[in-house]
Design a protein around this motif. Sequence first.
Motif, PDB file in Angstrom:
ATOM      1  N   TRP A  62     -37.957 105.922  61.833  1.00  0.00           N
ATOM      2  CA  TRP A  62     -38.702 104.682  61.643  1.00  0.00           C
ATOM      3  C   TRP A  62     -38.649 104.372  60.152  1.00  0.00           C
TER       4      TRP A  62
ATOM      5  N   ASN B 173     -37.891 100.129  63.594  1.00  0.00           N
ATOM      6  CA  ASN B 173     -39.103  99.794  62.839  1.00  0.00           C
ATOM      7  C   ASN B 173     -38.765  99.416  61.399  1.00  0.00           C
TER       8      ASN B 173
ATOM      9  N   MET C 101     -38.264  97.601  67.411  1.00  0.00           N
ATOM     10  CA  MET C 101     -39.477  97.671  66.592  1.00  0.00           C
ATOM     11  C   MET C 101     -39.352  97.026  65.224  1.00  0.00           C
TER      12      MET C 101
ATOM     13  N   VAL D  45     -42.563  94.325  61.174  1.00  0.00           N
ATOM     14  CA  VAL D  45     -42.139  95.439  62.009  1.00  0.00           C
ATOM     15  C   VAL D  45     -43.284  95.807  62.962  1.00  0.00           C
TER      16      VAL D  45
END
Length: 322
Positions: free
Chosen positions: A187, A221, A248, A318
């Motif tokens: 992420w 993300n 994401m 995000v």
Amino acid sequence: MTIGSHLEEFHDLPAFTFPGTGDAPADVSALPSPESVAWRIAVDSYDAKEEWEEAFARFLDTVDTRQVRALIVGAWSEVYDSAPDAVIKALVAARDRLPALRGLFFADIVMEECEISWIVQGDVGPLLEAFPDLEEFGVRGGNQLVFPAVRHERLRTLTVETGGMPVEAVRGIAGSDLPALVELDLWLGTSEYGGDADVSDLEPFFAGTRLPSLTCLRLRNSEIQDAVCAALASAPVVARLQILDVSMGVLTDDGATALLTGQPLTHLKELDLSHNYLSEALRTRLLETLEPAGVEVDAGADDADSDEEDDGTVWRFVAVGE
């Protein structure tokens, strides 16, 4: 979006909070068998009555840790203000008492305890060095995260969840030799919360030479999701993937078009683009192009948050930031 619930499962085992830690009652009279659960050790993140190391010492004295297969590190005291150096030191010191450990998740911390980008992290390299038989490792929180380049022969799954991953941590992971790694999940987050990596820092992942067993790549993300997808369009690693996840993040038609018009994706089993800013036309095009080839596509819906200023400026976000 923030992280609102603790792990319910880890390393294919149900999570179980060791009594007297976190919100679990202190009764230890009826514990599950050591190998049957992923043990979660945690203390209160605010005004803890017990330090994490003390709770862990009780765990070591109570459970036959020679059989423990998975361990989840929850909150330590003052997690928003204190690096977990003592927690890492305690785990490393206990390496000989955990010979069967194959899964370790570090910082299963939710928003009520500390927001993901407020978690003060540390150097997790010693954990991988201390446990050479680990097959799965995860860590949450990017604030002051240090992830040096390592070589680990048996790690199969690596997950790093942040609202902003420091570039040096990205480069450390990218420079690691992980010959058995099957799944990589990063992420990357946003610059607002310390995510200062550029797409060029991800090049070793695109090449995949240090990850010869990789079949599942999740780069998500991220506020640079379009650039990530543009690079993936010609990345050598894609040809041997079964799962590609670019969800994401701030993914628009530009990034999705680059991905769709690049190298073939019809060999994939799954393509995840959920939480995106795609037009309905491109979402339909993705489905009509890839689903007939047998690719399971999650093109998401119009569920990603954005704000528009009076001057027409659009801010996109995000999925997990703060």
